[in-house]
Design a protein around this motif. Structure first.
Motif, PDB file in Angstrom:
ATOM      1  N   TRP A 101       0.835  -1.192   0.000  1.00  0.00           N
ATOM      2  CA  TRP A 101       0.000   0.000   0.000  1.00  0.00           C
ATOM      3  C   TRP A 101       0.869   1.240   0.000  1.00  0.00           C
ATOM      4  O   TRP A 101       1.892   1.252   0.673  1.00  0.00           O
ATOM      5  N   PRO A 102       0.564   2.265  -0.752  1.00  0.00           N
ATOM      6  CA  PRO A 102      -0.597   2.434  -1.614  1.00  0.00           C
ATOM      7  C   PRO A 102      -0.401   1.722  -2.954  1.00  0.00           C
ATOM      8  O   PRO A 102       0.591   1.942  -3.644  1.00  0.00           O
ATOM      9  N   CYS A 103      -1.347   0.883  -3.288  1.00  0.00           N
ATOM     10  CA  CYS A 103      -1.305   0.140  -4.548  1.00  0.00           C
ATOM     11  C   CYS A 103      -1.619   1.086  -5.713  1.00  0.00           C
ATOM     12  O   CYS A 103      -1.985   2.241  -5.511  1.00  0.00           O
ATOM     13  N   ARG A 104      -1.483   0.588  -6.906  1.00  0.00           N
ATOM     14  CA  ARG A 104      -1.739   1.411  -8.092  1.00  0.00           C
ATOM     15  C   ARG A 104      -3.157   1.998  -8.084  1.00  0.00           C
ATOM     16  O   ARG A 104      -3.356   3.177  -8.363  1.00  0.00           O
ATOM     17  N   THR A 105      -4.145   1.162  -7.738  1.00  0.00           N
ATOM     18  CA  THR A 105      -5.529   1.635  -7.706  1.00  0.00           C
ATOM     19  C   THR A 105      -5.708   2.743  -6.683  1.00  0.00           C
ATOM     20  O   THR A 105      -6.328   3.776  -6.961  1.00  0.00           O
ATOM     21  N   ARG A 106      -5.165   2.558  -5.487  1.00  0.00           N
ATOM     22  CA  ARG A 106      -5.323   3.574  -4.444  1.00  0.00           C
ATOM     23  C   ARG A 106      -4.597   4.863  -4.823  1.00  0.00           C
ATOM     24  O   ARG A 106      -5.068   5.957  -4.528  1.00  0.00           O
ATOM     25  N   ARG A 107      -3.461   4.752  -5.476  1.00  0.00           N
ATOM     26  CA  ARG A 107      -2.761   5.952  -5.923  1.00  0.00           C
ATOM     27  C   ARG A 107      -3.626   6.753  -6.885  1.00  0.00           C
ATOM     28  O   ARG A 107      -3.716   7.974  -6.781  1.00  0.00           O
ATOM     29  N   GLN A 108      -4.264   6.062  -7.807  1.00  0.00           N
ATOM     30  CA  GLN A 108      -5.151   6.747  -8.761  1.00  0.00           C
ATOM     31  C   GLN A 108      -6.319   7.392  -8.028  1.00  0.00           C
ATOM     32  O   GLN A 108      -6.701   8.524  -8.338  1.00  0.00           O
ATOM     33  N   GLU A 109      -6.889   6.675  -7.064  1.00  0.00           N
ATOM     34  CA  GLU A 109      -7.996   7.230  -6.285  1.00  0.00           C
ATOM     35  C   GLU A 109      -7.555   8.469  -5.511  1.00  0.00           C
ATOM     36  O   GLU A 109      -8.265   9.474  -5.469  1.00  0.00           O
ATOM     37  N   LEU A 110      -6.386   8.385  -4.888  1.00  0.00           N
ATOM     38  CA  LEU A 110      -5.882   9.512  -4.114  1.00  0.00           C
ATOM     39  C   LEU A 110      -5.610  10.720  -5.000  1.00  0.00           C
ATOM     40  O   LEU A 110      -5.920  11.853  -4.629  1.00  0.00           O
ATOM     41  N   GLN A 111      -5.038  10.485  -6.182  1.00  0.00           N
ATOM     42  CA  GLN A 111      -4.788  11.601  -7.089  1.00  0.00           C
ATOM     43  C   GLN A 111      -6.095  12.280  -7.488  1.00  0.00           C
ATOM     44  O   GLN A 111      -6.157  13.502  -7.594  1.00  0.00           O
ATOM     45  N   ALA A 112      -7.136  11.494  -7.702  1.00  0.00           N
ATOM     46  CA  ALA A 112      -8.445  12.067  -8.051  1.00  0.00           C
ATOM     47  C   ALA A 112      -9.045  12.810  -6.853  1.00  0.00           C
ATOM     48  O   ALA A 112      -9.591  13.902  -7.008  1.00  0.00           O
ATOM     49  N   GLU A 113      -8.927  12.229  -5.660  1.00  0.00           N
ATOM     50  CA  GLU A 113      -9.490  12.851  -4.462  1.00  0.00           C
ATOM     51  C   GLU A 113      -8.804  14.173  -4.123  1.00  0.00           C
ATOM     52  O   GLU A 113      -9.443  15.108  -3.654  1.00  0.00           O
ATOM     53  N   TYR A 114      -7.503  14.227  -4.338  1.00  0.00           N
ATOM     54  CA  TYR A 114      -6.712  15.401  -3.976  1.00  0.00           C
ATOM     55  C   TYR A 114      -6.318  16.217  -5.201  1.00  0.00           C
ATOM     56  O   TYR A 114      -5.329  16.947  -5.174  1.00  0.00           O
ATOM     57  N   ASP A 115      -7.089  16.127  -6.263  1.00  0.00           N
ATOM     58  CA  ASP A 115      -6.767  16.784  -7.520  1.00  0.00           C
ATOM     59  C   ASP A 115      -6.473  18.271  -7.353  1.00  0.00           C
ATOM     60  O   ASP A 115      -5.540  18.794  -7.952  1.00  0.00           O
ATOM     61  N   GLU A 116      -7.241  18.927  -6.541  1.00  0.00           N
ATOM     62  CA  GLU A 116      -7.079  20.373  -6.335  1.00  0.00           C
ATOM     63  C   GLU A 116      -6.208  20.698  -5.119  1.00  0.00           C
ATOM     64  O   GLU A 116      -6.069  21.875  -4.773  1.00  0.00           O
ATOM     65  N   ALA A 117      -5.656  19.685  -4.473  1.00  0.00           N
ATOM     66  CA  ALA A 117      -4.883  19.918  -3.246  1.00  0.00           C
ATOM     67  C   ALA A 117      -3.654  19.012  -3.187  1.00  0.00           C
ATOM     68  O   ALA A 117      -3.533  18.158  -2.307  1.00  0.00           O
ATOM     69  N   PRO A 118      -2.693  19.195  -4.097  1.00  0.00           N
ATOM     70  CA  PRO A 118      -1.523  18.305  -4.119  1.00  0.00           C
ATOM     71  C   PRO A 118      -0.658  18.401  -2.860  1.00  0.00           C
ATOM     72  O   PRO A 118      -0.052  17.410  -2.456  1.00  0.00           O
ATOM     73  N   VAL A 119      -0.609  19.568  -2.237  1.00  0.00           N
ATOM     74  CA  VAL A 119       0.182  19.704  -1.006  1.00  0.00           C
ATOM     75  C   VAL A 119      -0.465  18.894   0.116  1.00  0.00           C
ATOM     76  O   VAL A 119       0.232  18.222   0.891  1.00  0.00           O
ATOM     77  N   SER A 120      -1.780  18.901   0.181  1.00  0.00           N
ATOM     78  CA  SER A 120      -2.487  18.102   1.186  1.00  0.00           C
ATOM     79  C   SER A 120      -2.238  16.620   0.964  1.00  0.00           C
ATOM     80  O   SER A 120      -2.060  15.860   1.924  1.00  0.00           O
ATOM     81  N   LEU A 121      -2.198  16.194  -0.288  1.00  0.00           N
ATOM     82  CA  LEU A 121      -1.894  14.788  -0.590  1.00  0.00           C
ATOM     83  C   LEU A 121      -0.481  14.447  -0.125  1.00  0.00           C
ATOM     84  O   LEU A 121      -0.257  13.402   0.487  1.00  0.00           O
ATOM     85  N   ALA A 122       0.470  15.331  -0.391  1.00  0.00           N
ATOM     86  CA  ALA A 122       1.850  15.083   0.039  1.00  0.00           C
ATOM     87  C   ALA A 122       1.939  15.001   1.559  1.00  0.00           C
ATOM     88  O   ALA A 122       2.650  14.135   2.100  1.00  0.00           O
ATOM     89  N   LEU A 123       1.227  15.873   2.256  1.00  0.00           N
ATOM     90  CA  LEU A 123       1.232  15.831   3.725  1.00  0.00           C
ATOM     91  C   LEU A 123       0.600  14.538   4.238  1.00  0.00           C
ATOM     92  O   LEU A 123       1.117  13.918   5.179  1.00  0.00           O
TER      93      LEU A 123
END
Length: 72
Positions: A20-42
């Protein structure tokens, strides 16, 4: 809600068994945090810290690549 959540303390994916994070979860996370890349990094940084505590035997470099290396 995703089925690709982490299984702790080994940090494998509950949905597919991959690290984890698997390929599917990475794609989901990128979509969820599309407008907030810094929040995703944190968020991923906090996951990496937790994984380091759970998997003290794992090399820090590989955990860094796994949790943060895929962020663009």
């Amino acid at each position: 809600m995703t089925t690709h959540g982490p299984v702790l303390p080994v940090w494998t994916c509950a949905g597919c068994g991959a690290p984890w994070p698997c390929r599917t979860r990475r794609q989901e996370l990128q979509a969820e945090y599309d407008e907030a890349p810094v929040s995703l990094a944190l968020y991923m940084g906090s996951c990496m810290v937790a994984a380091c505590q759970d998997m003290g035997w794992a090399p820090a470099g590989s955990l860094h690549r796994r949790f943060l290396g895929w962020l663009a």
